[in-house]
Design a protein around this motif. Structure first.
Motif, PDB file in Angstrom:
ATOM      1  N   LYS A   1       3.439 -23.336 -15.875  1.00 20.65           N
ATOM      2  CA  LYS A   1       1.989 -23.135 -15.965  1.00 20.65           C
ATOM      3  C   LYS A   1       1.778 -21.651 -16.281  1.00 20.65           C
ATOM      4  O   LYS A   1       2.700 -20.843 -16.090  1.00 20.65           O
ATOM      5  N   PRO A   2       0.575 -21.258 -16.723  1.00 18.03           N
ATOM      6  CA  PRO A   2       0.369 -19.843 -17.036  1.00 18.03           C
ATOM      7  C   PRO A   2       0.797 -18.947 -15.873  1.00 18.03           C
ATOM      8  O   PRO A   2       0.560 -19.274 -14.705  1.00 18.03           O
ATOM      9  N   GLY A   3       1.432 -17.825 -16.210  1.00 15.92           N
ATOM     10  CA  GLY A   3       1.868 -16.867 -15.191  1.00 15.92           C
ATOM     11  C   GLY A   3       3.253 -17.154 -14.648  1.00 15.92           C
ATOM     12  O   GLY A   3       3.820 -16.339 -13.927  1.00 15.92           O
ATOM     13  N   MET A   4       3.826 -18.317 -14.989  1.00 21.44           N
ATOM     14  CA  MET A   4       5.163 -18.657 -14.488  1.00 21.44           C
ATOM     15  C   MET A   4       6.211 -18.326 -15.540  1.00 21.44           C
ATOM     16  O   MET A   4       5.967 -18.502 -16.736  1.00 21.44           O
ATOM     17  N   SER A   5       7.375 -17.879 -15.086  1.00 22.39           N
ATOM     18  CA  SER A   5       8.501 -17.740 -16.017  1.00 22.39           C
ATOM     19  C   SER A   5       9.321 -19.022 -15.898  1.00 22.39           C
ATOM     20  O   SER A   5       9.150 -19.792 -14.951  1.00 22.39           O
ATOM     21  N   ARG A   6      10.226 -19.204 -16.851  1.00 25.47           N
ATOM     22  CA  ARG A   6      11.084 -20.405 -16.774  1.00 25.47           C
ATOM     23  C   ARG A   6      11.877 -20.392 -15.463  1.00 25.47           C
ATOM     24  O   ARG A   6      12.124 -21.429 -14.867  1.00 25.47           O
ATOM     25  N   ASP A   7      12.231 -19.173 -15.008  1.00 25.54           N
ATOM     26  CA  ASP A   7      13.055 -19.063 -13.805  1.00 25.54           C
ATOM     27  C   ASP A   7      12.323 -19.545 -12.547  1.00 25.54           C
ATOM     28  O   ASP A   7      12.959 -19.919 -11.556  1.00 25.54           O
ATOM     29  N   ASP A   8      10.979 -19.533 -12.579  1.00 26.45           N
ATOM     30  CA  ASP A   8      10.218 -20.009 -11.421  1.00 26.45           C
ATOM     31  C   ASP A   8      10.415 -21.509 -11.175  1.00 26.45           C
ATOM     32  O   ASP A   8      10.026 -22.033 -10.136  1.00 26.45           O
ATOM     33  N   LEU A   9      10.996 -22.195 -12.148  1.00 28.38           N
ATOM     34  CA  LEU A   9      11.193 -23.648 -12.021  1.00 28.38           C
ATOM     35  C   LEU A   9      12.531 -23.980 -11.364  1.00 28.38           C
ATOM     36  O   LEU A   9      12.837 -25.145 -11.100  1.00 28.38           O
ATOM     37  N   LEU A  10      13.328 -22.914 -11.097  1.00 27.52           N
ATOM     38  CA  LEU A  10      14.738 -23.098 -10.726  1.00 27.52           C
ATOM     39  C   LEU A  10      14.980 -24.079  -9.574  1.00 27.52           C
ATOM     40  O   LEU A  10      15.722 -25.049  -9.723  1.00 27.52           O
ATOM     41  N   ALA A  11      14.349 -23.835  -8.422  1.00 24.74           N
ATOM     42  CA  ALA A  11      14.684 -24.621  -7.231  1.00 24.74           C
ATOM     43  C   ALA A  11      14.339 -26.101  -7.436  1.00 24.74           C
ATOM     44  O   ALA A  11      15.175 -26.988  -7.174  1.00 24.74           O
ATOM     45  N   THR A  12      13.138 -26.357  -7.919  1.00 23.40           N
ATOM     46  CA  THR A  12      12.700 -27.748  -8.096  1.00 23.40           C
ATOM     47  C   THR A  12      13.561 -28.469  -9.124  1.00 23.40           C
ATOM     48  O   THR A  12      14.071 -29.578  -8.884  1.00 23.40           O
ATOM     49  N   ASN A  13      13.744 -27.827 -10.271  1.00 28.63           N
ATOM     50  CA  ASN A  13      14.440 -28.530 -11.347  1.00 28.63           C
ATOM     51  C   ASN A  13      15.945 -28.658 -11.099  1.00 28.63           C
ATOM     52  O   ASN A  13      16.572 -29.619 -11.559  1.00 28.63           O
ATOM     53  N   ALA A  14      16.535 -27.720 -10.342  1.00 31.67           N
ATOM     54  CA  ALA A  14      17.978 -27.845 -10.046  1.00 31.67           C
ATOM     55  C   ALA A  14      18.222 -29.104  -9.224  1.00 31.67           C
ATOM     56  O   ALA A  14      19.222 -29.808  -9.434  1.00 31.67           O
ATOM     57  N   LYS A  15      17.309 -29.410  -8.292  1.00 32.04           N
ATOM     58  CA  LYS A  15      17.476 -30.632  -7.476  1.00 32.04           C
ATOM     59  C   LYS A  15      17.310 -31.871  -8.351  1.00 32.04           C
ATOM     60  O   LYS A  15      18.080 -32.830  -8.252  1.00 32.04           O
ATOM     61  N   ILE A  16      16.297 -31.838  -9.208  1.00 31.71           N
ATOM     62  CA  ILE A  16      16.048 -32.998 -10.076  1.00 31.71           C
ATOM     63  C   ILE A  16      17.238 -33.220 -11.017  1.00 31.71           C
ATOM     64  O   ILE A  16      17.746 -34.344 -11.152  1.00 31.71           O
ATOM     65  N   VAL A  17      17.720 -32.142 -11.637  1.00 30.85           N
ATOM     66  CA  VAL A  17      18.829 -32.276 -12.588  1.00 30.85           C
ATOM     67  C   VAL A  17      20.100 -32.738 -11.869  1.00 30.85           C
ATOM     68  O   VAL A  17      20.884 -33.526 -12.416  1.00 30.85           O
ATOM     69  N   SER A  18      20.300 -32.317 -10.623  1.00 30.81           N
ATOM     70  CA  SER A  18      21.472 -32.785  -9.865  1.00 30.81           C
ATOM     71  C   SER A  18      21.419 -34.297  -9.689  1.00 30.81           C
ATOM     72  O   SER A  18      22.432 -34.996  -9.891  1.00 30.81           O
ATOM     73  N   SER A  19      20.238 -34.812  -9.324  1.00 33.39           N
ATOM     74  CA  SER A  19      20.151 -36.262  -9.096  1.00 33.39           C
ATOM     75  C   SER A  19      20.305 -37.015 -10.418  1.00 33.39           C
ATOM     76  O   SER A  19      20.945 -38.073 -10.462  1.00 33.39           O
ATOM     77  N   VAL A  20      19.780 -36.471 -11.488  1.00 30.84           N
ATOM     78  CA  VAL A  20      19.945 -37.116 -12.805  1.00 30.84           C
ATOM     79  C   VAL A  20      21.430 -37.132 -13.191  1.00 30.84           C
ATOM     80  O   VAL A  20      21.958 -38.149 -13.657  1.00 30.84           O
ATOM     81  N   ALA A  21      22.118 -36.011 -12.948  1.00 32.36           N
ATOM     82  CA  ALA A  21      23.547 -35.924 -13.328  1.00 32.36           C
ATOM     83  C   ALA A  21      24.380 -36.963 -12.576  1.00 32.36           C
ATOM     84  O   ALA A  21      25.278 -37.584 -13.159  1.00 32.36           O
ATOM     85  N   GLU A  22      24.065 -37.158 -11.290  1.00 27.62           N
ATOM     86  CA  GLU A  22      24.807 -38.168 -10.515  1.00 27.62           C
ATOM     87  C   GLU A  22      24.643 -39.552 -11.138  1.00 27.62           C
ATOM     88  O   GLU A  22      25.602 -40.313 -11.274  1.00 27.62           O
ATOM     89  N   GLN A  23      23.412 -39.869 -11.496  1.00 30.41           N
ATOM     90  CA  GLN A  23      23.128 -41.190 -12.072  1.00 30.41           C
ATOM     91  C   GLN A  23      23.768 -41.365 -13.445  1.00 30.41           C
ATOM     92  O   GLN A  23      24.343 -42.406 -13.748  1.00 30.41           O
ATOM     93  N   VAL A  24      23.657 -40.340 -14.279  1.00 31.85           N
ATOM     94  CA  VAL A  24      24.191 -40.444 -15.642  1.00 31.85           C
ATOM     95  C   VAL A  24      25.722 -40.553 -15.596  1.00 31.85           C
ATOM     96  O   VAL A  24      26.322 -41.317 -16.358  1.00 31.85           O
ATOM     97  N   ALA A  25      26.354 -39.821 -14.672  1.00 28.65           N
ATOM     98  CA  ALA A  25      27.818 -39.878 -14.569  1.00 28.65           C
ATOM     99  C   ALA A  25      28.274 -41.298 -14.242  1.00 28.65           C
ATOM    100  O   ALA A  25      29.309 -41.759 -14.722  1.00 28.65           O
ATOM    101  N   LYS A  26      27.461 -41.999 -13.438  1.00 31.87           N
ATOM    102  CA  LYS A  26      27.827 -43.372 -13.058  1.00 31.87           C
ATOM    103  C   LYS A  26      27.560 -44.364 -14.192  1.00 31.87           C
ATOM    104  O   LYS A  26      28.310 -45.307 -14.401  1.00 31.87           O
ATOM    105  N   THR A  27      26.446 -44.168 -14.911  1.00 32.27           N
ATOM    106  CA  THR A  27      25.987 -45.212 -15.834  1.00 32.27           C
ATOM    107  C   THR A  27      26.376 -44.984 -17.299  1.00 32.27           C
ATOM    108  O   THR A  27      26.512 -45.936 -18.051  1.00 32.27           O
TER     109      THR A  27
END
Ligand code: APR
Length: 315
Positions: free
Chosen positions: A86-112
């Motif tokens: 959103k305005p005022g945010m850098s890409r790095d501000d997304l780090l904590a939220t998106n790292a968790k989401i990407v971890s769960s996606v990676a687990e699923q993709v590795a299996k399927t």
């Protein structure tokens, strides 16, 4: 002959638009997966897109789902899941939220889809692609990130606008991380075969590079409710095409560099050859003094970001 199976994780702006470009270009059958608050959203988007096919004249199937069962044995998986800026945010501000989401996606993709080539788009890109590699344990040649094609497209667009020429005649390269430290490569920029420095002053070129560097933030400040998606999706579809058609495109992508460019085991934007095996070659250029200094700075920024992510995920 079996059509390619392309699964797109995250059916938001970037994911749905990537599905659109991929289906319209008949790159394969598309599965659009999201874990949304409203369960049926991906089904709705997929059905709507599919109903455009008689008009647009494409035969790709498009399926929306919330279940990884529908993605089994994908040839290509595109990951756009996560929150956007959103305005005022850098890409790095997304780090904590998106790292968790990407971890769960990676687990699923590795299996399927254990044999897929995976293209990460979620930000902050260079860290997210590293996270996917860590969790999936895929070979690094099959996990890469979309950033360079987009950054270079922004740079090419601004150069074409400046010179009043077709975008098709502007050929260029940007390297480094997907952020403010990305590295301009004027020595690899030409228009109709003419080196850019013969057409533009250093000052004007520097201004255009700077606008390209901040191209994502410019869109965020205009949209106000999210970040860019047409150009990011088009860039992603170009990478999908390179894989499913084994085109051997020479394009900049976030690729895992160990000895290459002396990076030491991080994802960073470099020119690669992209084909059905994923990253088939990292093209190593001899950088001049300024380019090397800029590149080192960019790699340091990526290392800091990954260290911050690793700390968050360990805690
Ligand atoms: N699994 C699948 N989908 C998820 C998950 C998850 N665990 N978590 C979130 N999503 C979905 C959301 O439900 C949403 O539909 O990801 C989608 C993200 O869409 P948008 O909010 O529209 O964001 P978008 O503009 O598409 O950007 C997505 O790509 O370019 C980057 O910086 C951008 O990180 C951002 C990502």
């Amino acid at each position: 002959m079996r059509r390619a199976k392309i699964s797109i994780i995250g059916a938001g702006n970037v994911g749905a638009t990537t599905a659109h470009w991929c289906a319209a270009a008949e790159l394969g059958d598309v599965v659009l997966l999201d874990i949304p608050a409203t369960e049926d959203m991906p089904k709705g988007k997929a059905l709507d897109l599919r109903q455009s096919s008689p008009i647009m004249g494409f035969d790709s199937a498009v399926v929306g789902t919330t279940s990884y069962d529908d993605t089994v044995d994908s040839d290509v998986v595109v990951v756009t899941a996560g929150i956007a800026r959103k305005p005022g945010m850098s890409r790095d501000d997304l780090l904590a939220t998106n790292a968790k989401i990407v971890s769960s996606v990676a687990e699923q993709v590795a299996k399927t889809s254990p044999n897929a080539v995976v293209i990460l788009v979620s930000n902050p890109l260079d860290a997210m692609v590293q996270r996917f590699l860590q969790v999936s344990k895929f070979p690094s040649c099959r996990v890469l990130g979309q950033a360079g094609v987009l950054d270079t497209a922004r740079y090419r667009t601004f150069l074409a606008m400046e010179l009043g020429v077709s975008v098709e005649d502007v050929s260029a390269l940007l390297m480094g991380g997907h952020g403010d430290t990305m590295v301009p490569m004027p020595s690899c920029t030409s228009v109709g075969g003419i080196p850019i420095r013969r057409l533009l002053s250093e000052e004007r070129l520097a201004e255009i590079v700077d606008r390209a560097r901040k191209g994502g933030a410019e869109i965020v400040s205009l949209l106000k409710t999210g970040s860019a998606y047409y150009a990011p999706a088009a860039a992603t579809a170009q990478m999908v095409e390179a894989v499913v058609k084994d085109k051997k495109r020479l394009i900049p992508c976030a690729a895992y560099c160990d000895k290459e460019y002396g990076v030491g085991g991080y994802y960073v934007g470099v020119p690669i050859i992209l084909g059905s095996g994923g990253v088939e070659k990292i093209v190593e250029l001899k950088l001049d003094e300024q380019e090397q200094a800029d590149f080192n700075k960019s790699v340091d920024a990526v290392k800091e970001l990954v260290a911050a992510m690793d700390k968050l995920m360990a805690g």
